[in-house]
Write a protein that holds these residues in place. Sequence first.
Motif, PDB file in Angstrom:
ATOM      1  N   GLN A 157       0.826  -1.217   0.000  1.00  0.00           N
ATOM      2  CA  GLN A 157       0.000   0.000   0.000  1.00  0.00           C
ATOM      3  C   GLN A 157       0.854   1.259   0.000  1.00  0.00           C
ATOM      4  O   GLN A 157       0.458   2.290  -0.540  1.00  0.00           O
ATOM      5  CB  GLN A 157      -1.041  -0.020   1.109  1.00  0.00           C
ATOM      6  CG  GLN A 157      -0.570   0.247   2.499  1.00  0.00           C
ATOM      7  CD  GLN A 157      -1.668  -0.042   3.512  1.00  0.00           C
ATOM      8  OE1 GLN A 157      -2.087  -1.186   3.692  1.00  0.00           O
ATOM      9  NE2 GLN A 157      -2.157   0.970   4.183  1.00  0.00           N
ATOM     10  N   LEU A 158       2.067   1.160   0.546  1.00  0.00           N
ATOM     11  CA  LEU A 158       2.966   2.320   0.511  1.00  0.00           C
ATOM     12  C   LEU A 158       3.347   2.668  -0.926  1.00  0.00           C
ATOM     13  O   LEU A 158       3.233   3.827  -1.349  1.00  0.00           O
ATOM     14  CB  LEU A 158       4.233   2.037   1.341  1.00  0.00           C
ATOM     15  CG  LEU A 158       5.335   3.088   1.233  1.00  0.00           C
ATOM     16  CD1 LEU A 158       4.864   4.447   1.766  1.00  0.00           C
ATOM     17  CD2 LEU A 158       6.590   2.649   1.993  1.00  0.00           C
ATOM     18  N   PHE A 159       3.759   1.657  -1.690  1.00  0.00           N
ATOM     19  CA  PHE A 159       4.207   1.965  -3.047  1.00  0.00           C
ATOM     20  C   PHE A 159       3.033   2.208  -3.995  1.00  0.00           C
ATOM     21  O   PHE A 159       3.185   2.939  -4.978  1.00  0.00           O
ATOM     22  CB  PHE A 159       5.196   0.903  -3.539  1.00  0.00           C
ATOM     23  CG  PHE A 159       6.484   0.983  -2.769  1.00  0.00           C
ATOM     24  CD1 PHE A 159       7.340   2.066  -2.923  1.00  0.00           C
ATOM     25  CD2 PHE A 159       6.808   0.023  -1.820  1.00  0.00           C
ATOM     26  CE1 PHE A 159       8.502   2.187  -2.184  1.00  0.00           C
ATOM     27  CE2 PHE A 159       7.968   0.129  -1.062  1.00  0.00           C
ATOM     28  CZ  PHE A 159       8.818   1.214  -1.241  1.00  0.00           C
ATOM     29  N   ASP A 160       1.862   1.645  -3.692  1.00  0.00           N
ATOM     30  CA  ASP A 160       0.660   2.036  -4.439  1.00  0.00           C
ATOM     31  C   ASP A 160       0.421   3.531  -4.252  1.00  0.00           C
ATOM     32  O   ASP A 160       0.151   4.256  -5.212  1.00  0.00           O
ATOM     33  CB  ASP A 160      -0.583   1.281  -3.939  1.00  0.00           C
ATOM     34  CG  ASP A 160      -0.626  -0.158  -4.438  1.00  0.00           C
ATOM     35  OD1 ASP A 160       0.180  -0.509  -5.323  1.00  0.00           O
ATOM     36  OD2 ASP A 160      -1.471  -0.932  -3.926  1.00  0.00           O
ATOM     37  N   ALA A 161       0.547   3.972  -3.016  1.00  0.00           N
ATOM     38  CA  ALA A 161       0.316   5.391  -2.716  1.00  0.00           C
ATOM     39  C   ALA A 161       1.350   6.271  -3.422  1.00  0.00           C
ATOM     40  O   ALA A 161       1.014   7.305  -3.988  1.00  0.00           O
ATOM     41  CB  ALA A 161       0.345   5.622  -1.208  1.00  0.00           C
ATOM     42  N   VAL A 162       2.611   5.823  -3.405  1.00  0.00           N
ATOM     43  CA  VAL A 162       3.683   6.575  -4.078  1.00  0.00           C
ATOM     44  C   VAL A 162       3.360   6.714  -5.565  1.00  0.00           C
ATOM     45  O   VAL A 162       3.442   7.805  -6.139  1.00  0.00           O
ATOM     46  CB  VAL A 162       5.048   5.866  -3.879  1.00  0.00           C
ATOM     47  CG1 VAL A 162       6.087   6.395  -4.856  1.00  0.00           C
ATOM     48  CG2 VAL A 162       5.532   6.014  -2.438  1.00  0.00           C
ATOM     49  N   GLU A 163       2.968   5.614  -6.182  1.00  0.00           N
ATOM     50  CA  GLU A 163       2.681   5.634  -7.620  1.00  0.00           C
ATOM     51  C   GLU A 163       1.468   6.509  -7.926  1.00  0.00           C
ATOM     52  O   GLU A 163       1.474   7.263  -8.905  1.00  0.00           O
ATOM     53  CB  GLU A 163       2.489   4.200  -8.142  1.00  0.00           C
ATOM     54  CG  GLU A 163       3.808   3.440  -8.174  1.00  0.00           C
ATOM     55  CD  GLU A 163       3.681   1.984  -8.616  1.00  0.00           C
ATOM     56  OE1 GLU A 163       4.660   1.248  -8.476  1.00  0.00           O
ATOM     57  OE2 GLU A 163       2.587   1.598  -9.086  1.00  0.00           O
ATOM     58  N   ASP A 164       0.441   6.410  -7.098  1.00  0.00           N
ATOM     59  CA  ASP A 164      -0.747   7.253  -7.284  1.00  0.00           C
ATOM     60  C   ASP A 164      -0.379   8.727  -7.181  1.00  0.00           C
ATOM     61  O   ASP A 164      -0.810   9.549  -7.994  1.00  0.00           O
ATOM     62  CB  ASP A 164      -1.816   6.938  -6.225  1.00  0.00           C
ATOM     63  CG  ASP A 164      -2.551   5.647  -6.520  1.00  0.00           C
ATOM     64  OD1 ASP A 164      -2.352   5.095  -7.628  1.00  0.00           O
ATOM     65  OD2 ASP A 164      -3.309   5.175  -5.649  1.00  0.00           O
ATOM     66  N   LEU A 165       0.426   9.015  -6.187  1.00  0.00           N
ATOM     67  CA  LEU A 165       0.849  10.395  -5.961  1.00  0.00           C
ATOM     68  C   LEU A 165       1.601  10.930  -7.173  1.00  0.00           C
ATOM     69  O   LEU A 165       1.339  12.040  -7.656  1.00  0.00           O
ATOM     70  CB  LEU A 165       1.760  10.409  -4.727  1.00  0.00           C
ATOM     71  CG  LEU A 165       2.076  11.737  -4.081  1.00  0.00           C
ATOM     72  CD1 LEU A 165       0.805  12.386  -3.567  1.00  0.00           C
ATOM     73  CD2 LEU A 165       3.045  11.501  -2.906  1.00  0.00           C
ATOM     74  N   MET A 166       2.514  10.132  -7.703  1.00  0.00           N
ATOM     75  CA  MET A 166       3.317  10.574  -8.844  1.00  0.00           C
ATOM     76  C   MET A 166       2.469  10.654 -10.116  1.00  0.00           C
ATOM     77  O   MET A 166       2.814  11.361 -11.042  1.00  0.00           O
ATOM     78  CB  MET A 166       4.527   9.651  -9.056  1.00  0.00           C
ATOM     79  CG  MET A 166       5.522   9.653  -7.910  1.00  0.00           C
ATOM     80  SD  MET A 166       6.024  11.305  -7.351  1.00  0.00           S
ATOM     81  CE  MET A 166       7.215  11.722  -8.625  1.00  0.00           C
TER      82      MET A 166
END
Length: 314
Positions: free
Chosen positions: A275-284
Amino acid sequence: LAVGMFLAAPALAKDKIVVGFSQIGAESAWRVANTESITSEAAKRPNIELKFSDAQQKQENQIKAIRNFIAQGVDVIAFSPVVETGWTPVLKEAKRAGIPVILSDRAVDTEDDTLWVTFMGSDFVEEGRRSAKWLAENYDRLKNADKSSDVINVVELQGTVGSAPAIDRKTGFEEVMKNYPQFKVIKSQSGDFTRSKGKEVMEAFLKAEGAKIDVLYAHNDDMAIGAIQAIEEFGLKPGKDIIIVSIDAVRGAFEAMIEGKLNCTVECSPLLGPQLFDAVEDLMAGKTLPKRIVTNEGVFPQEVAAKELPNRKY
Ligand code: GYE
């Protein structure tokens, strides 16, 4: 051709999202599983480059790491703040540099909540409530006592002083325990979320209160496991003479439950990597993240330990 190659290189480099992660340390089995979840998930994603830093449980090291990430110009900073307070200056520096910050696992206490984009992790107050509810509903059966007439003496092993989970787990537990005045917390002290400190502080509790202690509430499994050793060395039976409830639901807790030495563990999942890297990707990708992302969790009493152990991922 030469020009084309020259142009291709920076375009490729730009495809990677560079994430700086400042981890607290390796104080518990929970933390080790959390680190493994984050590093293994990053390794699975070809578009992510992770810069990982371990602060050995010191806030000053985390602040240094975050300043380094800012100096390196990473795309996103994520961190698990060891304590709640003292972050405003460094978070302002990140904001000024235009680097978004994700809080992973633990919250910060700052006036300005535009200093971070999202906070993902467990509801620690709820974990405290669940521990207390389980205790209130099961103590009689386990101790064969009538809790309406007796005083039930509880000792509490708190997590790291000033940390979100220590503050919140205490709050949630007290909130529910207010309705059960027979339960009295007679000792409460920090064991810093480690086995060794949990054992040490439990030894002191036993020295002072001895067999008067009916219940141990530990803010994490590692401290409970340390305390179990102290109780056995003192000549009492953990899980029988002293009813024990703790938080995390790491494998060690299930093993202790199967041996009858721990009575209940309340789940707190460290598997935050995906979920951390999902959030990072969504943010970017320009998406707006919810300000709070809460982890789904359960409660595991001793009766289900043997059946559940093979399913545990940490
Ligand atoms: O419960 C404890 C760890 O912040 C939720 O930190 C986390 C806590 C966890 O050391 O075992």
